[in-house]
Motif scaffolding. Structure first.
Motif, short mmCIF file in Angstrom:
data_model
loop_
_atom_site.label_atom_id
_atom_site.label_comp_id
_atom_site.label_asym_id
_atom_site.label_seq_id
_atom_site.Cartn_x
_atom_site.Cartn_y
_atom_site.Cartn_z
N SER A 200 24.95 62.44 -92.69
CA SER A 200 23.61 63.02 -92.52
C SER A 200 23.57 64.45 -93.05
CB SER A 200 23.21 63.00 -91.05
OG SER A 200 23.15 61.67 -90.57
N LYS A 201 24.64 65.19 -92.80
CA LYS A 201 24.72 66.57 -93.30
C LYS A 201 24.76 66.59 -94.82
CE LYS A 201 27.52 70.76 -92.98
NZ LYS A 201 28.75 71.38 -92.43
N THR A 202 25.52 65.64 -95.40
CA THR A 202 25.60 65.56 -96.86
C THR A 202 24.25 65.24 -97.47
OG1 THR A 202 27.91 64.82 -96.74
CG2 THR A 202 26.73 64.38 -98.79
N VAL A 203 23.51 64.32 -96.83
CA VAL A 203 22.17 63.98 -97.32
C VAL A 203 21.27 65.21 -97.33
CG1 VAL A 203 20.07 62.68 -96.83
CG2 VAL A 203 22.29 61.57 -96.62
N ALA A 204 21.32 65.99 -96.24
CA ALA A 204 20.49 67.19 -96.15
C ALA A 204 20.85 68.19 -97.25
CB ALA A 204 20.66 67.83 -94.77
N GLU A 205 22.16 68.35 -97.50
CA GLU A 205 22.60 69.29 -98.53
C GLU A 205 22.17 68.84 -99.93
OE1 GLU A 205 26.77 69.43 -97.92
OE2 GLU A 205 26.68 70.88 -96.26
N LEU A 206 22.31 67.53 -100.17
CA LEU A 206 21.92 67.01 -101.48
C LEU A 206 20.41 67.11 -101.70
CD1 LEU A 206 24.25 63.88 -101.78
CD2 LEU A 206 24.48 66.08 -102.92
N LYS A 207 19.65 66.94 -100.64
CA LYS A 207 18.19 67.07 -100.75
C LYS A 207 17.80 68.50 -101.11
CE LYS A 207 15.19 64.95 -98.38
NZ LYS A 207 14.30 64.45 -97.31
N LEU A 208 18.60 69.47 -100.63
CA LEU A 208 18.34 70.87 -100.98
C LEU A 208 18.77 71.17 -102.42
CD1 LEU A 208 19.45 72.71 -97.70
CD2 LEU A 208 17.12 72.39 -98.55
N LYS A 209 19.85 70.53 -102.85
CA LYS A 209 20.38 70.78 -104.20
C LYS A 209 19.54 70.13 -105.29
CE LYS A 209 25.32 71.22 -103.07
NZ LYS A 209 26.66 70.61 -103.29
N PHE A 210 18.99 68.96 -104.98
CA PHE A 210 18.36 68.17 -106.03
C PHE A 210 17.19 68.87 -106.74
CE2 PHE A 210 15.30 64.98 -107.55
CZ PHE A 210 16.09 64.39 -108.52
N PRO A 211 16.26 69.53 -106.03
CA PRO A 211 15.14 70.17 -106.75
C PRO A 211 15.62 71.18 -107.79
CG PRO A 211 14.66 70.04 -104.41
CD PRO A 211 16.10 69.64 -104.56
N SER A 212 16.64 71.97 -107.44
CA SER A 212 17.17 72.95 -108.40
C SER A 212 17.81 72.25 -109.60
CB SER A 212 18.19 73.85 -107.71
OG SER A 212 18.78 74.73 -108.63
N LEU A 213 18.59 71.20 -109.32
CA LEU A 213 19.21 70.44 -110.40
C LEU A 213 18.15 69.77 -111.27
CD1 LEU A 213 21.68 69.20 -111.78
CD2 LEU A 213 21.63 67.37 -110.07
N GLN A 214 17.14 69.24 -110.63
CA GLN A 214 16.05 68.59 -111.36
C GLN A 214 15.36 69.57 -112.31
OE1 GLN A 214 12.54 67.56 -109.02
NE2 GLN A 214 12.46 65.56 -110.02
N GLU A 215 15.11 70.78 -111.82
CA GLU A 215 14.46 71.79 -112.65
C GLU A 215 15.35 72.20 -113.82
OE1 GLU A 215 11.36 74.23 -113.83
OE2 GLU A 215 11.42 72.69 -112.28
N SER A 216 16.65 72.34 -113.56
CA SER A 216 17.58 72.72 -114.63
C SER A 216 17.64 71.65 -115.72
CB SER A 216 18.98 72.95 -114.05
OG SER A 216 18.99 74.03 -113.15
N ILE A 217 17.70 70.39 -115.29
CA ILE A 217 17.75 69.29 -116.26
C ILE A 217 16.47 69.26 -117.09
CG2 ILE A 217 17.79 66.78 -116.50
CD1 ILE A 217 19.64 66.68 -114.08
N ARG A 218 15.33 69.45 -116.44
CA ARG A 218 14.07 69.45 -117.16
C ARG A 218 14.00 70.58 -118.18
NH1 ARG A 218 9.84 68.13 -112.18
NH2 ARG A 218 10.06 65.85 -112.25
N ASN A 219 14.50 71.76 -117.80
CA ASN A 219 14.50 72.90 -118.72
C ASN A 219 15.35 72.61 -119.95
OD1 ASN A 219 12.82 74.43 -117.09
ND2 ASN A 219 14.51 75.47 -116.05
N VAL A 220 16.53 72.04 -119.70
CA VAL A 220 17.42 71.72 -120.83
C VAL A 220 16.80 70.66 -121.72
CG1 VAL A 220 19.64 70.69 -121.45
CG2 VAL A 220 19.54 72.40 -119.65
#
Length: 203
Positions: free
Chosen positions: A122-142
């Motif tokens: 559950s903790k890992t899910v919460a952390e990944l949910k926080l990480k994903f928007p930033s990763l998503q934005e970085s991928i879109r920029n690239v």
């Protein structure tokens, strides 16, 4: 008069040789430009096929490498999470089935261990949910930059042949103009009075 005729013939011969030389030069330039076009296309195709990594700017390459690393780490974490959840679901379902069907006793320690695994997941899910928007934005920029680069390269591939052909035509035009100017210069030189025949020299 005979000597002047010989001089004119020699100049005409020299001019024809120079004209032939210029034509050969023009043909060589045309061949060289066509070979350059061919080599350019081959290099560009090879560059695009290899991902065009070496053609990128230093900052672009670093940004793509950084995003790739972040994406790989994220994927590894989500794979581990899904593996843990799959194993936990299987264990819980097996224990539940034993309790219902076989009337087995439930071991408190086993339940607590499964609860601990679930808490970590559950903790890992919460952390990944926080990480994903930033990763998503970085991928879109690239991806946006890569698409812009692809559009630029496509425009280059489309426009460069016409650009080189235009340069070739200009070379041919200049060659023709130079030939004409040389002929004109030769004719003008022939019309100049011979200083040796001037009245001052006769006296």
């Amino acid at each position: 008069m005979y000597n002047q005729l010989r001089v004119l013939q020699k100049k005409a011969k020299d001019l024809r040789q120079e004209a032939r030389s210029l034509r050969r030069m023009s043909q060589a330039q045309a061949h060289s430009i066509r070979e350059t076009i061919k080599d350019t296309f081959i290099k560009i195709r090879a560059l695009i096929a290899s991902g065009a990594d070496q053609a990128w700017s230093e900052s672009g390459s670093k940004e793509r490498a950084r995003v790739d690393r972040e994406e790989d780490i994220y994927k590894q974490e989500i794979i581990r999470l899904e593996t843990d959840l799959t194993e936990l679901e299987s264990t819980v379902e097996e224990l539940r089935g034993n309790v219902i069907n076989k009337k087995s006793r439930v071991n408190m320690s086993d339940v607590e261990n499964m609860a601990l695994v679930l808490s970590k997941s559950s903790k890992t899910v919460a952390e990944l949910k926080l990480k994903f928007p930033s990763l998503q934005e970085s991928i879109r920029n690239v991806l946006t930059k890569e698409m812009d680069r692809a559009v630029t390269e496509e425009k280059f591939l489309k426009d460069e042949p016409d650009r080189l052909e235009s340069a070739l035509k200009r070379c041919k035009k200049l060659t023709g103009t130079l030939v004409t100017l040389k002929r004109l210069a030769s004719v003008q030189e022939q019309r100049l009075p011979d200083p040796r025949l001037s009245p001052t020299n006769e006296n």
